[in-house]
Design a protein around this motif. Structure first.
Motif, PDB file in Angstrom:
ATOM      1  N   ILE A 149       0.986  -1.215  -0.004  1.00 20.92           N
ATOM      2  CA  ILE A 149      -0.039   0.075  -0.153  1.00 20.92           C
ATOM      3  C   ILE A 149       0.986   1.440  -0.113  1.00 20.92           C
ATOM      4  CG2 ILE A 149      -1.702   1.206   1.293  1.00 20.92           C
ATOM      5  CD1 ILE A 149      -2.671  -1.364   2.483  1.00 20.92           C
ATOM      6  N   SER A 150       0.754   2.224  -1.100  1.00 23.66           N
ATOM      7  CA  SER A 150       1.443   3.370  -1.037  1.00 23.66           C
ATOM      8  C   SER A 150       1.140   4.274   0.083  1.00 23.66           C
ATOM      9  CB  SER A 150       1.368   4.227  -2.248  1.00 23.66           C
ATOM     10  OG  SER A 150      -0.027   4.228  -2.798  1.00 23.66           O
ATOM     11  N   GLY A 151       2.056   4.911   0.677  1.00 27.70           N
ATOM     12  CA  GLY A 151       1.872   5.861   1.896  1.00 27.70           C
ATOM     13  C   GLY A 151       1.478   5.247   3.169  1.00 27.70           C
ATOM     14  N   ASP A 152       1.192   5.920   4.195  1.00 24.86           N
ATOM     15  CA  ASP A 152       1.038   5.537   5.383  1.00 24.86           C
ATOM     16  C   ASP A 152      -0.268   4.849   5.839  1.00 24.86           C
ATOM     17  OD1 ASP A 152       3.745   5.651   6.112  1.00 24.86           O
ATOM     18  OD2 ASP A 152       3.442   7.095   7.896  1.00 24.86           O
ATOM     19  N   ILE A 153      -0.669   4.109   6.667  1.00 31.19           N
ATOM     20  CA  ILE A 153      -2.031   3.770   7.152  1.00 31.19           C
ATOM     21  C   ILE A 153      -2.343   4.463   8.336  1.00 31.19           C
ATOM     22  CG2 ILE A 153      -3.743   1.987   7.604  1.00 31.19           C
ATOM     23  CD1 ILE A 153      -1.522  -0.020   5.994  1.00 31.19           C
ATOM     24  N   THR A 154      -3.318   5.072   8.708  1.00 26.82           N
ATOM     25  CA  THR A 154      -3.682   5.505   9.809  1.00 26.82           C
ATOM     26  C   THR A 154      -4.989   5.033  10.469  1.00 26.82           C
ATOM     27  OG1 THR A 154      -3.043   7.799   9.503  1.00 26.82           O
ATOM     28  CG2 THR A 154      -4.337   7.845  11.209  1.00 26.82           C
ATOM     29  N   SER A 155      -4.750   4.419  11.764  1.00 32.69           N
ATOM     30  CA  SER A 155      -5.756   3.629  12.319  1.00 32.69           C
ATOM     31  C   SER A 155      -6.316   4.387  13.609  1.00 32.69           C
ATOM     32  CB  SER A 155      -5.594   2.195  12.492  1.00 32.69           C
ATOM     33  OG  SER A 155      -4.609   2.174  13.676  1.00 32.69           O
ATOM     34  N   TRP A 156      -7.435   4.330  13.996  1.00 28.04           N
ATOM     35  CA  TRP A 156      -8.250   4.632  15.191  1.00 28.04           C
ATOM     36  C   TRP A 156      -8.728   3.277  15.790  1.00 28.04           C
ATOM     37  CZ3 TRP A 156      -8.070   7.529  10.873  1.00 28.04           C
ATOM     38  CH2 TRP A 156      -7.528   8.816  10.796  1.00 28.04           C
ATOM     39  N   ASN A 157      -8.616   3.293  17.022  1.00 27.33           N
ATOM     40  CA  ASN A 157      -9.182   2.144  17.561  1.00 27.33           C
ATOM     41  C   ASN A 157      -9.794   2.511  19.029  1.00 27.33           C
ATOM     42  OD1 ASN A 157      -8.419  -0.629  16.177  1.00 27.33           O
ATOM     43  ND2 ASN A 157      -6.434   0.833  16.140  1.00 27.33           N
ATOM     44  N   ALA A 158     -10.794   1.753  19.315  1.00 22.26           N
ATOM     45  CA  ALA A 158     -11.806   2.080  20.602  1.00 22.26           C
ATOM     46  C   ALA A 158     -12.196   1.138  21.215  1.00 22.26           C
ATOM     47  CB  ALA A 158     -12.676   3.415  20.657  1.00 22.26           C
ATOM     48  N   THR A 159     -12.042   0.657  22.518  1.00 19.94           N
ATOM     49  CA  THR A 159     -12.379  -0.753  23.139  1.00 19.94           C
ATOM     50  C   THR A 159     -12.752  -0.156  24.597  1.00 19.94           C
ATOM     51  OG1 THR A 159     -10.849  -1.877  21.782  1.00 19.94           O
ATOM     52  CG2 THR A 159     -12.118  -2.809  23.839  1.00 19.94           C
ATOM     53  N   ALA A 160     -14.329  -0.572  25.026  1.00 17.03           N
ATOM     54  CA  ALA A 160     -14.744  -0.481  26.084  1.00 17.03           C
ATOM     55  C   ALA A 160     -15.372  -1.664  26.790  1.00 17.03           C
ATOM     56  CB  ALA A 160     -15.954   0.589  26.328  1.00 17.03           C
ATOM     57  N   SER A 161     -14.948  -2.096  28.062  1.00 14.58           N
ATOM     58  CA  SER A 161     -15.214  -3.422  28.421  1.00 14.58           C
ATOM     59  C   SER A 161     -15.659  -3.194  29.738  1.00 14.58           C
ATOM     60  CB  SER A 161     -14.119  -4.457  28.456  1.00 14.58           C
ATOM     61  OG  SER A 161     -13.037  -3.765  29.186  1.00 14.58           O
ATOM     62  N   LEU A 162     -16.498  -4.082  30.206  1.00 14.17           N
ATOM     63  CA  LEU A 162     -17.273  -4.420  31.388  1.00 14.17           C
ATOM     64  C   LEU A 162     -17.356  -5.829  31.668  1.00 14.17           C
ATOM     65  CD1 LEU A 162     -18.952  -3.113  33.928  1.00 14.17           C
ATOM     66  CD2 LEU A 162     -20.779  -3.551  32.780  1.00 14.17           C
ATOM     67  N   GLY A 163     -16.679  -6.024  32.900  1.00 14.29           N
ATOM     68  CA  GLY A 163     -16.576  -7.556  33.530  1.00 14.29           C
ATOM     69  C   GLY A 163     -16.874  -7.674  35.013  1.00 14.29           C
ATOM     70  N   LYS A 164     -17.363  -8.967  35.339  1.00 16.46           N
ATOM     71  CA  LYS A 164     -17.729  -9.260  36.555  1.00 16.46           C
ATOM     72  C   LYS A 164     -17.381 -10.531  37.039  1.00 16.46           C
ATOM     73  CE  LYS A 164     -20.879  -9.285  40.548  1.00 16.46           C
ATOM     74  NZ  LYS A 164     -20.518  -8.186  41.503  1.00 16.46           N
ATOM     75  N   ASP A 165     -16.767 -10.613  38.429  1.00 17.84           N
ATOM     76  CA  ASP A 165     -16.378 -11.848  39.077  1.00 17.84           C
ATOM     77  C   ASP A 165     -17.367 -12.504  39.655  1.00 17.84           C
ATOM     78  OD1 ASP A 165     -13.910 -11.594  37.690  1.00 17.84           O
ATOM     79  OD2 ASP A 165     -12.935 -10.804  39.239  1.00 17.84           O
ATOM     80  N   PHE A 166     -17.747 -13.543  39.685  1.00 21.69           N
ATOM     81  CA  PHE A 166     -18.626 -14.468  40.509  1.00 21.69           C
ATOM     82  C   PHE A 166     -17.666 -15.685  41.292  1.00 21.69           C
ATOM     83  CE2 PHE A 166     -21.270 -12.561  37.066  1.00 21.69           C
ATOM     84  CZ  PHE A 166     -22.430 -11.930  37.692  1.00 21.69           C
TER      85      PHE A 166
END
Length: 548
Positions: A422-439
């Motif tokens: 791929i010619s030129g740079d690649i720009t990426s944006w990433n977002a991750t939100a998580s919610l967890g519970k221990d029983f």
């Protein structure tokens, strides 16, 4: 190979019996194996429908003498028909260590650095002496790299023989080393028609390096590494004939395309308690290459300053690096690129439950390539800039905790793929939100996440968004551990939807006894796409392991 495998297993069992009769002789390690099945619909097979594998790692110890042994064998045959089998032995006694079979050694970051080889090696450190040497056959990166890209073609390559020596004096705090590395392709290891058809070129490489470190008490260190490399990219062209014998000719076939280049760095650091400051200069010339390195970024010169701080009883840590970088070191390019380097990472932990991290960098010091997944396409890349924010919070309870996390990240990526780049740079944006519970009472953990990714480059904008669910549950007094993960993404190209990808995985691990375990892993993917073919794929494997 099968004969060697049976011999190795026989020796392991025999030595284990001897260990049972001697308190000074001990054996530790593991022996395992398994089978894998594969099925795909919609595309060509990417793996063998049925395969098996054997792997082991054992350490035989007698008083202060240690012999680690590793083994890996698989008949896993992709469509290009490659089988994996490796055995390595690395005995250790006090200041001596040997290598036999598949192994790796680290001489210098610019000469030989953890490159896998098949052969013999030795490392000796009696007193102030520092001696290392190896000889053998190097891995073939061309076959591995291009096979991943093409998926069904094994490119032939010359057998690459190499050896290296490191001789020095000193300790880990103060030392001086001299290093030599030589790799030569065997022209007779390939037929001439294969060379012409695939365009494979035989290479020679001679690298001479040095390294030193000087420490003054606990507050100052000065260290440096450097190397001079001579590389012949095609040794079949007209060889340069010298009037008289010289020191280089036995180790390097000099032709019209032979190039010499240098690389190195020098770094000084002042340390006061847990705070440190320092300066570094680094230069890697264009076309610098050592066949003992997996990868190195070339044509760069950098002047750096760095500061590392730990404040407020280590609740706040700050790592900063700044300076100037430029390329075009030999004036071979029409335009020179100049960059202001700014790397910073700040981590703040006000309590044990809460954590924040902010980081930014526009300069990397990689010696190995990386990969990213771009619309289900495997590419070889180098991260040239990154900015991110991370936050995590856990409730302050002894049982049944909640976990919340947020991760935001932006990257600039250079495409290093040798095919369809791929010619030129690649720009990426990433977002991750998580919610967890221990029983805790149920031995159960549940975690859900939302994920978003955006890719921009010379191609049309691509987006990927979706979510995932993870369940981890233990049964039968924690003897059976189960884990289930599933994710679904929608893919967009520009303003149009391009289907989606569903991935699911199930892992079962059963503890049969204190020493034995059984694992079952299943992975499923289903992809729908307008731009390419729909397909579904199922991989499953059953493996057994016993600890010696």
């Amino acid at each position: 190979m099968k004969k060697n495998l049976f011999i190795w297993i026989f020796l392991a069992v025999s030595l284990t019996e001897i260990a049972a009769q001697s308190s000074d002789f001990k054996v530790s390690g593991f022996l395992g194996g398994g089978v894998d099945v594969y099925n795909v619909d919609g595309i060509e097979n990417r793996r063998s429908p049925l395969a098996y594998h054997v792997n082991a790692g054992t350490t035989f110890s007698y008083k202060k003498f240690r012999v680690p042994v590793s083994l890996a064998y698989s008949n896993q045959r992709f469509s290009y028909g490659y089988a994996l089998n490796r055995i390595g032995i690395s005995p250790t006694y006090k200041w001596a260590k040997g290598h036999l079979g598949w192994s790796s050694m680290a001489f210098s970051p610019y000469v030989m650095n953890r490159k896998q080889f098949l052969g013999v090696g030795v490392e000796l450190n009696p007193g102030i002496l520092r001696f290392s040497a190896f000889t053998g056959t190097l891995e073939n990166p061309r076959a591995i790299q291009d096979t991943i890209l093409y998926g069904a073609v094994l490119l032939p390559s010359f057998k690459r023989r190499a050896y290296g020596v490191k001789l020095g004096v000193g300790s880990n705090r103060n030392y001086f080393d001299l290093i030599a590395f030589n790799a030569r392709d065997d022209i007779s290891s390939l037929q001439s028609d294969e060379v012409i058809r695939m365009g494979v070129l035989p290479e020679d490489n001679l690298v001479i390096g040095t390294g030193f470190k000087v420490s003054i008490k606990q507050f100052f260190t000065l260290e440096s590494n450097g190397a001079l490399s001579g590389l012949t990219r095609n040794k079949t062209t007209q060889e340069i004939v010298y009037d008289q014998q010289n020191l280089v000719s036995p180790f390097l076939t000099a032709t019209g395309n032979t190039q010499a280049s240098i690389a190195g760095n020098v770094r000084g650091r002042f340390l006061v308690k847990s705070q440190s400051v320092g300066l570094e200069y680094k230069r890697i010339e264009p076309n610098f290459r050592s066949l003992g390195l997996p990868f190195i970024q070339t044509d760069i010169q950098a002047y750096l300053a760095f500061v590392n701080l730990n404040l407020f009883q280590s609740k706040l840590s700050v790592n900063m690096q700044g300076g100037l970088q430029n390329n075009n070191l030999r004036n071979t390019k029409a335009i020179q690129s100049n960059r202001k380097i700014a790397n910073i990472q700040v981590m703040y932990r006000p309590t044990k439950q809460l954590q924040f991290m902010v980081q930014h960098n526009n300069f990397t010091n990689d010696t190995e390539g990386g990969t990213i997944e771009l619309n289900d396409t495997l590419r070889f890349t180098l991260t040239s800039g990154q900015t991110g924010f991370f936050a995590k919070y856990s409730t302050n309870t002894k049982e049944d905790k909640w976990h919340v996390s947020l991760n935001l990240n932006q990257q600039s990526i250079q495409d290093l793929s040798p095919v369809s780049r791929i010619s030129g740079d690649i720009t990426s944006w990433n977002a991750t939100a998580s919610l967890g519970k221990d029983f805790d009472a149920l031995d159960l953990n549940v975690k859900g996440s939302l994920i978003y990714a955006n890719y921009d480059g010379s191609f049309e904008n691509q987006k990927r968004y979706g979510g995932g669910l993870s369940l981890n549950k233990k049964f039968f007094e924690k003897k059976l551990n189960t884990r289930f993960d599933t994710r679904y993404f929608r893919n967009d190209i520009g303003e149009f939807g391009n289907g989606g990808v569903l991935t699911s995985g199930l892992n079962l691990n059963i503890s049969l006894s204190k020493r034995q375990s059984l694992s079952l892993n299943t992975y499923y993917i289903n992809k729908t796409s307008i731009a390419s073919r729909d397909f579904s794929e199922l991989r499953s494997g059953l493996s057994y392991q016993i600890r010696l």
